[in-house]
Design a protein around this motif. Structure first.
Motif, mmCIF file in Angstrom:
data_model
loop_
_atom_site.group_PDB
_atom_site.id
_atom_site.type_symbol
_atom_site.label_atom_id
_atom_site.label_comp_id
_atom_site.label_asym_id
_atom_site.label_seq_id
_atom_site.Cartn_x
_atom_site.Cartn_y
_atom_site.Cartn_z
ATOM 1 N N LEU A 1 6.164 9.167 -3.035
ATOM 2 C CA LEU A 1 4.817 10.035 -3.837
ATOM 3 C C LEU A 1 3.562 8.834 -3.771
ATOM 4 O O LEU A 1 2.583 9.361 -3.260
ATOM 5 C CB LEU A 1 5.040 10.436 -5.076
ATOM 6 N N VAL A 2 3.844 7.769 -4.143
ATOM 7 C CA VAL A 2 2.719 6.821 -3.927
ATOM 8 C C VAL A 2 2.185 6.681 -2.711
ATOM 9 O O VAL A 2 0.897 6.461 -2.503
ATOM 10 C CB VAL A 2 3.236 5.291 -4.595
ATOM 11 N N GLN A 3 3.102 6.535 -1.567
ATOM 12 C CA GLN A 3 2.839 6.270 -0.326
ATOM 13 C C GLN A 3 1.908 7.901 0.295
ATOM 14 O O GLN A 3 1.015 7.414 1.193
ATOM 15 C CB GLN A 3 3.792 6.200 0.487
ATOM 16 N N SER A 4 2.366 8.913 -0.062
ATOM 17 C CA SER A 4 1.652 9.931 0.416
ATOM 18 C C SER A 4 0.372 10.431 -0.256
ATOM 19 O O SER A 4 -0.437 11.327 0.127
ATOM 20 C CB SER A 4 2.679 11.155 0.194
ATOM 21 N N LEU A 5 0.035 9.924 -1.500
ATOM 22 C CA LEU A 5 -1.093 9.975 -2.425
ATOM 23 C C LEU A 5 -2.321 8.841 -2.354
ATOM 24 O O LEU A 5 -1.870 7.896 -1.965
ATOM 25 C CB LEU A 5 -0.694 10.457 -3.548
ATOM 26 N N PRO A 6 -3.499 9.393 -2.488
ATOM 27 C CA PRO A 6 -4.486 8.211 -2.380
ATOM 28 C C PRO A 6 -4.215 7.444 -3.549
ATOM 29 O O PRO A 6 -3.912 7.676 -4.529
ATOM 30 C CB PRO A 6 -5.801 8.847 -2.327
ATOM 31 N N PRO A 7 -4.900 6.055 -3.322
ATOM 32 C CA PRO A 7 -4.705 5.164 -4.418
ATOM 33 C C PRO A 7 -5.848 5.214 -5.514
ATOM 34 O O PRO A 7 -6.643 4.312 -5.530
ATOM 35 C CB PRO A 7 -4.600 3.746 -3.619
#
Length: 242
Positions: free
Chosen positions: A92-98
């Motif tokens: 999820l963290v990798q697929s969504l913007p920071p």
């Protein structure tokens, strides 16, 4: 060899899931920081998937029966769960913007007032993160935008308070005169806090323009949590208004 292998395959999955659950409790008690907590989660995930793989090999090798098979199979399933939960969060963290500051109005975000006094300004200021965050939000969450509700501001205000009570979010301030509600959401596992602010403005025809903002107190990426808060609240608010 079997005497050594069987206790390992029996306990590995249980140990992994126990570590997974205990990490949140230990973090909430303040015994470790968030970086250390994530380190323990990685250890638990690796223990879980390694234990599950070894367990499957052990079952094919030794062909256990009855209760032994049931316990060993349960250990393998728990190991897979212990691996999947942190792994899913990482994806999820990798697929969504920071970003961790989400709002329905990126041009004029609702401002925190009361909650601003309790947040660690140095760690996570209440100011909006700016045009770059707005651009990333529009791409990732195009559905999150200002809504105009076919109800009066007093009715929406009352419904919003009922929705907050239904969701169990802690209200910090509710000012009908200023058309602002502030509240805090705590996650179940790590009790991480996200703050929300809602803004109500009268619109033409007796309707109400409603905006909402949700921002994490710590971190860079929120794994979609703040967008989820807004969507979840809007669904509950619409239920209350209906």
């Amino acid at each position: 060899m079997q005497k050594i292998a069987q206790p390992i395959v029996t306990l590995a999955g249980f140990a992994a899931i126990l570590l997974l659950l205990a990490t949140g409790i230990i973090y909430q008690k303040g015994a470790i920081d968030l970086t250390q907590a994530f380190g323990l989660l990685r250890i638990g995930a690796l223990l879980g998937i390694a234990g599950a793989a070894f367990t499957i090999f052990f079952i094919l090798w030794q062909r256990p029966q009855g209760v032994n098979l049931a316990v060993i199979a349960a250990s393998a399933m728990l190991g897979i769960v212990a691996f999947y939960m942190p792994y899913r969060q990482m994806l999820l963290v990798q697929s969504l913007p920071p970003i961790h500051d989400i709002t329905t109005d990126v041009d004029d975000p609702p401002a925190f007032v009361t909650i601003a006094r309790v947040r660690d300004v140095a760690q996570s200021p209440v100011t909006y993160d700016g045009p770059q965050a707005a651009m990333m939000q529009r791409r990732a969450y195009p559905d999150i935008r200002t809504v105009v509700l076919e109800h009066s501001a007093p009715d929406v205000f009352a419904a919003a308070l009922r929705a907050l009570d239904e969701l169990g979010w802690r209200v910090a301030e509710a000012s009908s005169e200023q058309g602002r509600i502030e509240a805090t959401v705590s996650s179940r596992w790590f009790a991480l806090k996200d703050d929300v602010v809602m803004r109500l403005r009268p619109a033409a025809g007796g309707m109400t323009e409603f905006d909402m903002r949700s921002k994490s107190r710590i971190g860079i990426s929120d794994a979609g949590a703040n967008a989820h808060h807004i969507r979840r609240f809007m669904a509950e608010l619409n239920d209350e208004l209906d």
